[in-house]
Scaffold this motif. Structure first.
Motif, PDB file in Angstrom:
ATOM      1  N   LEU A  43       0.757  -1.263  -0.020  1.00  0.00           N
ATOM      2  CA  LEU A  43       0.054   0.061  -0.118  1.00  0.00           C
ATOM      3  C   LEU A  43       0.879   1.245   0.224  1.00  0.00           C
ATOM      4  O   LEU A  43       0.428   2.273  -0.645  1.00  0.00           O
ATOM      5  N   TRP A  44       1.808   1.171   0.686  1.00  0.00           N
ATOM      6  CA  TRP A  44       2.811   2.449   0.942  1.00  0.00           C
ATOM      7  C   TRP A  44       3.499   3.025  -0.379  1.00  0.00           C
ATOM      8  O   TRP A  44       3.493   4.029  -0.645  1.00  0.00           O
ATOM      9  N   GLU A  45       4.043   2.238  -0.957  1.00  0.00           N
ATOM     10  CA  GLU A  45       4.704   2.444  -2.259  1.00  0.00           C
ATOM     11  C   GLU A  45       3.767   2.356  -3.501  1.00  0.00           C
ATOM     12  O   GLU A  45       3.756   3.544  -4.125  1.00  0.00           O
ATOM     13  N   ARG A  46       2.739   1.604  -3.618  1.00  0.00           N
ATOM     14  CA  ARG A  46       2.190   1.578  -4.950  1.00  0.00           C
ATOM     15  C   ARG A  46       0.787   2.234  -4.676  1.00  0.00           C
ATOM     16  O   ARG A  46       0.397   2.992  -5.587  1.00  0.00           O
ATOM     17  N   GLY A  47       0.319   2.361  -3.545  1.00  0.00           N
ATOM     18  CA  GLY A  47      -0.845   3.282  -3.376  1.00  0.00           C
ATOM     19  C   GLY A  47      -0.666   4.808  -2.772  1.00  0.00           C
ATOM     20  O   GLY A  47      -1.055   5.723  -3.637  1.00  0.00           O
ATOM     21  N   VAL A  48       0.082   5.046  -1.801  1.00  0.00           N
ATOM     22  CA  VAL A  48       0.232   6.511  -1.291  1.00  0.00           C
ATOM     23  C   VAL A  48       1.494   7.017  -2.064  1.00  0.00           C
ATOM     24  O   VAL A  48       1.051   8.074  -2.575  1.00  0.00           O
ATOM     25  N   PHE A  65     -13.041   5.218   0.168  1.00  0.00           N
ATOM     26  CA  PHE A  65     -12.842   4.327   1.238  1.00  0.00           C
ATOM     27  C   PHE A  65     -11.177   4.286   1.912  1.00  0.00           C
ATOM     28  O   PHE A  65     -11.272   4.509   3.120  1.00  0.00           O
ATOM     29  N   TRP A  66     -10.424   4.442   0.974  1.00  0.00           N
ATOM     30  CA  TRP A  66      -9.003   4.713   1.468  1.00  0.00           C
ATOM     31  C   TRP A  66      -8.905   5.952   1.960  1.00  0.00           C
ATOM     32  O   TRP A  66      -8.068   6.165   3.038  1.00  0.00           O
ATOM     33  N   ARG A  67      -9.382   6.828   1.388  1.00  0.00           N
ATOM     34  CA  ARG A  67      -9.452   8.352   1.963  1.00  0.00           C
ATOM     35  C   ARG A  67      -9.685   8.555   3.496  1.00  0.00           C
ATOM     36  O   ARG A  67      -8.962   8.823   4.225  1.00  0.00           O
ATOM     37  N   GLN A  68     -10.945   7.693   3.506  1.00  0.00           N
ATOM     38  CA  GLN A  68     -11.383   7.798   5.087  1.00  0.00           C
ATOM     39  C   GLN A  68     -10.486   6.928   6.041  1.00  0.00           C
ATOM     40  O   GLN A  68     -10.339   7.213   7.246  1.00  0.00           O
ATOM     41  N   GLY A  70      -7.363   6.679   5.826  1.00  0.00           N
ATOM     42  CA  GLY A  70      -6.158   7.218   6.161  1.00  0.00           C
ATOM     43  C   GLY A  70      -6.593   8.382   6.988  1.00  0.00           C
ATOM     44  O   GLY A  70      -5.702   8.837   7.905  1.00  0.00           O
ATOM     45  N   GLU A  71      -7.537   9.183   6.991  1.00  0.00           N
ATOM     46  CA  GLU A  71      -7.806  10.215   7.801  1.00  0.00           C
ATOM     47  C   GLU A  71      -8.214   9.515   9.403  1.00  0.00           C
ATOM     48  O   GLU A  71      -7.754  10.030  10.224  1.00  0.00           O
ATOM     49  N   ARG A  72      -8.711   8.659   9.473  1.00  0.00           N
ATOM     50  CA  ARG A  72      -8.990   7.763  10.873  1.00  0.00           C
ATOM     51  C   ARG A  72      -7.768   7.397  11.124  1.00  0.00           C
ATOM     52  O   ARG A  72      -7.415   7.603  12.529  1.00  0.00           O
ATOM     53  N   ALA A  73      -7.070   6.756  10.731  1.00  0.00           N
ATOM     54  CA  ALA A  73      -5.669   5.987  11.309  1.00  0.00           C
ATOM     55  C   ALA A  73      -4.525   6.880  11.486  1.00  0.00           C
ATOM     56  O   ALA A  73      -4.048   6.933  12.453  1.00  0.00           O
ATOM     57  N   PHE A  74      -4.480   7.742  10.528  1.00  0.00           N
ATOM     58  CA  PHE A  74      -3.106   8.712  10.855  1.00  0.00           C
ATOM     59  C   PHE A  74      -3.356  10.211  10.485  1.00  0.00           C
ATOM     60  O   PHE A  74      -2.624  11.060  10.330  1.00  0.00           O
ATOM     61  N   GLY A  75      -4.560  10.836  10.395  1.00  0.00           N
ATOM     62  CA  GLY A  75      -4.926  12.173  10.007  1.00  0.00           C
ATOM     63  C   GLY A  75      -4.534  12.484   8.468  1.00  0.00           C
ATOM     64  O   GLY A  75      -4.429  13.557   8.127  1.00  0.00           O
ATOM     65  N   GLY A  76      -4.660  11.386   7.646  1.00  0.00           N
ATOM     66  CA  GLY A  76      -4.308  11.539   6.131  1.00  0.00           C
ATOM     67  C   GLY A  76      -2.924  10.872   5.685  1.00  0.00           C
ATOM     68  O   GLY A  76      -2.188  10.535   6.531  1.00  0.00           O
ATOM     69  N   TRP A  77      -3.248  10.414   4.405  1.00  0.00           N
ATOM     70  CA  TRP A  77      -2.088   9.843   3.894  1.00  0.00           C
ATOM     71  C   TRP A  77      -0.910  10.914   3.557  1.00  0.00           C
ATOM     72  O   TRP A  77      -1.293  12.045   3.017  1.00  0.00           O
ATOM     73  N   SER A  78       0.317  10.461   3.643  1.00  0.00           N
ATOM     74  CA  SER A  78       1.348  11.215   3.345  1.00  0.00           C
ATOM     75  C   SER A  78       2.707  10.770   2.717  1.00  0.00           C
ATOM     76  O   SER A  78       2.801   9.548   2.980  1.00  0.00           O
ATOM     77  N   ALA A  79       3.256  11.331   1.811  1.00  0.00           N
ATOM     78  CA  ALA A  79       4.589  10.729   1.426  1.00  0.00           C
ATOM     79  C   ALA A  79       5.605  10.457   2.678  1.00  0.00           C
ATOM     80  O   ALA A  79       6.279   9.591   2.671  1.00  0.00           O
ATOM     81  N   ARG A  80       5.543  11.486   3.591  1.00  0.00           N
ATOM     82  CA  ARG A  80       6.486  11.091   4.729  1.00  0.00           C
ATOM     83  C   ARG A  80       5.974   9.981   5.524  1.00  0.00           C
ATOM     84  O   ARG A  80       6.763   9.231   5.994  1.00  0.00           O
TER      85      ARG A  80
END
Length: 300
Positions: A43-48, A65-68, A70-80
């Motif tokens: 997920l991290w390399e291919r998705g984010v 689905f994945w946007r939600q 990410g928000e719930r788990a980490f406050g959003g997806w980020s490259a960092r």
């Protein structure tokens, strides 16, 4: 949302790619209360980072689905975040560490997966990441994980790895391996999963050939073994050797993760006539102890 608000059971599909894990994941994902997530390890390399499509067809960053999640788990997806998880993976999540997985960063690495699984809101999730090392990390980190070891005749697996298959995500060919390399990886992954079972991790072995011989009863038996009590009542999507699949939110995997609707469930035994004799002998020799253990005999 805290990590303790939602207890998530993880069904982890382990084994070597081209063994039928994506098919089994799609079938399990149709059961009541079960959500298929794909190969979460990628997920991290291919998705984010790469923004490749979710199984629903939308690019990962645009999938609701994945946007939600990410928000719930980490406050959003980020490259960092993705880079941090990939760094932890390189340190901790290695097949060579399975005999002794202890590492100072193990807790941080597992916590990422714990938060992600919980953020899906599902009672049961299916992670088809395959790698025995990630299954070992999850179990060692205290996650409620049930491993399903998916095995297939190594000669069939090697034949599949040698074929050219285009990836729908980008039109590029999927990775190809030679017979010897495939045989060694098949042995390594299955031996590592056997080690997990000896350590007390719940591991159920499913043969690709048995699943395709009688899909409905095979899936019902697996569901019972995994404690999915609603399985028998939730198999209306299977009729003999035909399944009707709905859209999924799988983040990585075999191209069939994009299939929706009527799917024929039939074995691919093309290796039996199309595989070169020399290649067959190499694979048979390099895999013979476990190959015989799983019931794969026959002429080399």
């Amino acid at each position: 949302m805290t990590d303790h608000e939602h207890a998530t059971q993880v069904i982890y599909l382990g084994g070597l790619g081209r063994s039928g894990t994506t098919l089994l994941e799609r079938l399990l994902g149709e059961l009541p209360g079960v959500m298929a997530l794909g190969e979460v390890v990628h997920l991290w390399e291919r998705g984010v980072l790469a923004g490749q499509p979710c199984g629903c067809g939308a690019p990962f960053p645009a999938c609701p689905f994945w946007r939600q999640v990410g928000e719930r788990a980490f406050g959003g997806w980020s490259a960092r975040l993705a880079e941090r998880v990939l760094t932890l993976r390189r340190r901790v999540d290695r097949t060579r560490r399975v005999p002794r997985i202890a590492h100072p960063d193990l807790g941080d690495y597992v916590q990422v997966y714990r938060r992600l699984y919980a953020a899906t809101g599902a009672r049961v999730v299916v992670d088809s990441s395959k790698h025995a090392s990630l299954a070992c990390c999850l179990a060692s980190g205290g996650i409620d994980v049930r491993v399903v070891q998916v095995v297939r005749d190594p000669r069939a697996v090697a034949h599949s790895w040698g074929r050219t298959v285009e990836r729908p995500e980008d039109g590029l060919p999927m990775t190809r391996w030679g017979p010897a390399r495939t045989a060694l990886h098949w042995t390594a992954q299955n031996a590592a999963l056997e080690l997990l079972a000896r350590r007390g991790v719940p591991v159920t072995t499913v043969r690709y050939e048995d699943l395709l011989a009688d899909p409905g009863p095979a899936l019902a038996a697996l569901g019972h073994e995994l404690g999915l009590d609603e399985t028998a009542a939730g198999l209306s999507f299977i009729d003999g050797r035909t399944a009707w699949l709905g859209p999924s939110h799988t983040v990585s995997g075999n191209p069939m993760r994009f299939q929706v609707g009527r799917v024929k469930l039939r074995r691919d035994d093309s290796w039996a006539t199309a595989m070169a004799g020399g290649d067959r002998r190499v694979v048979s020799l390099l895999t013979w102890p476990l190959r015989l253990r799983y019931g794969y005999r026959g002429a080399a």
